[in-house]
Design an enzyme around this catalytic site. Structure first.
Site, mmCIF file in Angstrom:
data_model
loop_
_atom_site.group_PDB
_atom_site.id
_atom_site.type_symbol
_atom_site.label_atom_id
_atom_site.label_comp_id
_atom_site.label_asym_id
_atom_site.label_seq_id
_atom_site.Cartn_x
_atom_site.Cartn_y
_atom_site.Cartn_z
ATOM 1 N N GLU A 53 50.201 -66.122 -66.215
ATOM 2 C CA GLU A 53 50.072 -67.436 -66.846
ATOM 3 C C GLU A 53 49.316 -68.401 -65.928
ATOM 4 O O GLU A 53 48.503 -69.207 -66.389
ATOM 5 C CB GLU A 53 51.460 -68.043 -67.133
ATOM 6 C CG GLU A 53 52.362 -67.198 -68.014
ATOM 7 C CD GLU A 53 53.257 -66.237 -67.220
ATOM 8 O OE1 GLU A 53 52.721 -65.542 -66.312
ATOM 9 O OE2 GLU A 53 54.447 -66.157 -67.503
ATOM 10 N N GLU A 283 56.901 -33.774 -58.687
ATOM 11 C CA GLU A 283 55.744 -32.897 -58.473
ATOM 12 C C GLU A 283 56.167 -31.436 -58.328
ATOM 13 O O GLU A 283 55.371 -30.533 -58.511
ATOM 14 C CB GLU A 283 55.039 -33.409 -57.211
ATOM 15 C CG GLU A 283 53.890 -32.605 -56.691
ATOM 16 C CD GLU A 283 52.581 -32.914 -57.419
ATOM 17 O OE1 GLU A 283 52.530 -33.877 -58.198
ATOM 18 O OE2 GLU A 283 51.621 -32.169 -57.194
ATOM 19 N N GLY A 285 58.919 -28.295 -56.255
ATOM 20 C CA GLY A 285 58.605 -27.134 -57.083
ATOM 21 C C GLY A 285 59.610 -26.871 -58.184
ATOM 22 O O GLY A 285 60.222 -27.794 -58.690
HETATM 23 N N1 LIG Z 1 51.940 -25.288 -59.652
HETATM 24 C C1 LIG Z 1 52.588 -26.405 -59.438
HETATM 25 O O1 LIG Z 1 52.510 -27.371 -60.202
HETATM 26 C C2 LIG Z 1 53.479 -26.534 -58.236
HETATM 27 C C3 LIG Z 1 54.024 -27.783 -57.924
HETATM 28 C C4 LIG Z 1 54.867 -27.870 -56.819
HETATM 29 C C5 LIG Z 1 55.165 -26.738 -56.098
HETATM 30 N N2 LIG Z 1 54.629 -25.541 -56.445
HETATM 31 C C6 LIG Z 1 54.974 -24.331 -55.718
HETATM 32 O O2 LIG Z 1 56.375 -24.166 -55.809
HETATM 33 C C7 LIG Z 1 56.836 -23.513 -54.631
HETATM 34 C C8 LIG Z 1 58.133 -24.161 -54.193
HETATM 35 O O3 LIG Z 1 59.049 -24.208 -55.259
HETATM 36 P P1 LIG Z 1 60.599 -24.026 -54.979
HETATM 37 O O4 LIG Z 1 61.310 -24.052 -56.271
HETATM 38 O O5 LIG Z 1 60.759 -22.853 -54.086
HETATM 39 O O6 LIG Z 1 60.940 -25.252 -54.056
HETATM 40 P P2 LIG Z 1 61.150 -26.832 -54.083
HETATM 41 O O7 LIG Z 1 61.697 -27.319 -55.366
HETATM 42 O O8 LIG Z 1 59.935 -27.484 -53.544
HETATM 43 O O9 LIG Z 1 62.258 -26.943 -52.968
HETATM 44 C C9 LIG Z 1 63.510 -26.368 -53.198
HETATM 45 C C10 LIG Z 1 64.243 -26.178 -51.922
HETATM 46 O O10 LIG Z 1 64.546 -27.428 -51.363
HETATM 47 C C11 LIG Z 1 65.869 -27.452 -50.869
HETATM 48 N N3 LIG Z 1 66.775 -28.293 -51.644
HETATM 49 C C12 LIG Z 1 68.096 -28.253 -51.563
HETATM 50 N N4 LIG Z 1 68.667 -29.108 -52.403
HETATM 51 C C13 LIG Z 1 67.672 -29.686 -53.037
HETATM 52 C C14 LIG Z 1 67.649 -30.645 -54.036
HETATM 53 N N5 LIG Z 1 68.782 -31.157 -54.541
HETATM 54 N N6 LIG Z 1 66.467 -31.013 -54.524
HETATM 55 C C15 LIG Z 1 65.343 -30.495 -54.029
HETATM 56 N N7 LIG Z 1 65.313 -29.566 -53.061
HETATM 57 C C16 LIG Z 1 66.460 -29.184 -52.579
HETATM 58 C C17 LIG Z 1 66.374 -26.058 -51.024
HETATM 59 O O11 LIG Z 1 66.084 -25.404 -49.808
HETATM 60 P P3 LIG Z 1 67.276 -25.009 -48.809
HETATM 61 O O12 LIG Z 1 68.234 -24.207 -49.624
HETATM 62 O O13 LIG Z 1 66.566 -24.261 -47.741
HETATM 63 O O14 LIG Z 1 67.850 -26.320 -48.382
HETATM 64 C C18 LIG Z 1 65.563 -25.499 -52.146
HETATM 65 O O15 LIG Z 1 65.402 -24.120 -52.096
HETATM 66 C C19 LIG Z 1 55.747 -23.665 -53.600
HETATM 67 O O16 LIG Z 1 55.285 -22.382 -53.241
HETATM 68 C C20 LIG Z 1 54.660 -24.440 -54.271
HETATM 69 O O17 LIG Z 1 53.393 -23.880 -54.022
HETATM 70 C C21 LIG Z 1 53.771 -25.421 -57.469
HETATM 71 ZN ZN LIG Z 2 55.874 -66.006 -63.676
#
Ligand SMILES: NC(=O)c1ccc[n+]([C@@H]2O[C@H](COP(=O)([O-])OP(=O)(O)OC[C@H]3O[C@@H](n4cnc5c(N)ncnc54)[C@H](OP(=O)(O)O)[C@@H]3O)[C@@H](O)[C@H]2O)c1
Ligand SMILES: [Zn+2]
Length: 341
Positions: A53, A283, A285
């Protein structure tokens, strides 16, 4: 479309120019009309700077026309002293003839108070013009204030056979056209979040490249602080919030937030609300995305698919059973869009 709608639509167009730059403030546009002619226009550019505004008022050359003019604004004028004095008082002081408001402001500090200040002065006031569009414009701001959490966007890229990577190693899934879209998304949203494994495997910097814009606040979930400080997610280009179960406190551009792993999602939402994070891209994984999907805690999802790419082995795409509202083609990739409602 009547006249009021026409001018509010112009307010929305103006407001949108600042997408990505105003956080934690809303997007607001304003137009001043005298005898069917626009004599002033403005929008809110950036938190800490003039509200819409005020910019519209400042742009009017002949201020004598103001008492015979209508001011249009996409969001209810503010009523509180923030970094700037309240706009509702300015409108009252200048004695506009009429005020037309798009959507009312659900922010605790405003919520009808702005409109009341103007009405109590005896100025004709209309609200709820293109209300749906004005709420959509500020879906992040409204979700933040009403649900006390950021607006949540799930996003991932999967191969034709449903994998996020090949053999658990960094893999380019989407094409350059999609990458452009993804970087614009980063510029538009307030924050971006990754799980531990993604930070370790991919070493992403999560900054805006290929387009102009403000880098999003990076959020790393790393309960045991496994990701080394030398990794890109800790680079100086942006602020990083590290959600962990070890420590609390700020070290330069890095802020450690301690939460209880057993109450991960509610405590994360509480922390992000406290940090005034208005929107967040999840994002990946898979593990991280799946937690949000299973809790039904999301507002929009964007699934990029590269149909011709077969990865055969690696991290599986999240399990997600919803119907897309639309699917767009980006050369040999597609992006399907979902809404939680
Ligand atoms: N194509 C795509 O769009 C895309 C996007 C992103 C990632 N990626 C790929 O996905 C792969 C990783 O995926 P991911 O499922 O293994 O792993 P992630 O979601 O990145 O991380 C998961 C890990 O984080 C820890 N964690 C523990 N509690 C959690 C919580 N509440 N929230 C988040 N993380 C927590 C755990 O490890 P601990 O048990 O060791 O604590 C769990 O195994 C990578 O290789 C990457 O290249 C691809
Ligand atoms: Zn204002």
């Amino acid at each position: 479309m009547n006249n009021d709608e026409f001018y509010i639509k112009r307010c929305i167009e103006l407001a949108q120019k600042a997408l990505g730059y105003t956080y934690p403030n809303p997007l607001v546009g304003s137009v001043i009309v005298h005898n069917g002619e626009i004599i002033g226009e403005g929008y809110h550019h950036k938190a800490g700077e003039n509200h819409a505004e005020i910019n519209a008022i400042n742009s009017v050359k002949n201020k004598e026309l103001i008492p015979e003019s209508t001011i249009y604004v996409s969001l209810e004028p503010c009523a509180h002293y923030g970094k700037t004095p309240p706009c509702a008082l300015k409108i009252k002081e200048l004695e506009f003839k009429k005020v037309v408001i798009g959507a009312m402001d659900s922010h605790d500090k405003v919520n009808g108070k702005g409109k009341k200040i103007i009405q109590d002065e005896g100025i004709e006031t209309v609200s709820g013009i293109l209300e749906k569009e004005c709420i959509e414009l500020n879906k992040r701001f409204f979700t933040y204030h009403e649900k006390k959490r950021p607006y949540i966007i799930l996003k991932w890229a999967e191969s034709g056979d449903g994998f996020l990577d090949k053999d658990f190693k960094p893999t380019a899934v989407s094409n350059t056209l999609v990458n452009q879209f993804v970087h614009q998304l980063r510029a538009d949203e307030h924050a971006i979040l990754v799980g531990t494994q993604t930070a370790l495997n991919d070493n992403p910097s999560l900054t805006v490249r290929n387009t102009e814009g403000v880098n999003p606040v990076r959020i790393l979930i790393d309960f045991d602080l496994k990701v080394p400080a030398s990794f890109n997610i800790y680079s100086h280009e942006a602020k990083t919030l590290v959600v962990n179960s070890v420590k609390e406190g700020t070290e330069g551009h890095i802020q450690f937030i301690k939460i209880n792993k057993d109450h991960f999602l509610p405590e994360l939402m509480e922390a992000l609300y406290k940090e005034q994070i208005q929107s967040v891209i999840i994002e990946g994984g898979r593990f991280t995305l799946q937690e949000f999907i299973n809790a039904d805690l999301w507002d929009e999802a964007m699934v990029i698919r590269n149909e011709n790419l077969k990865l055969e082995n690696g991290t599986k795409a999240p399990a997600f059973n919803n119907t897309a509202t639309k699917t767009e083609t980006f050369r040999d990739n597609t992006i399907s869009f979902y809404n939680s409602k």
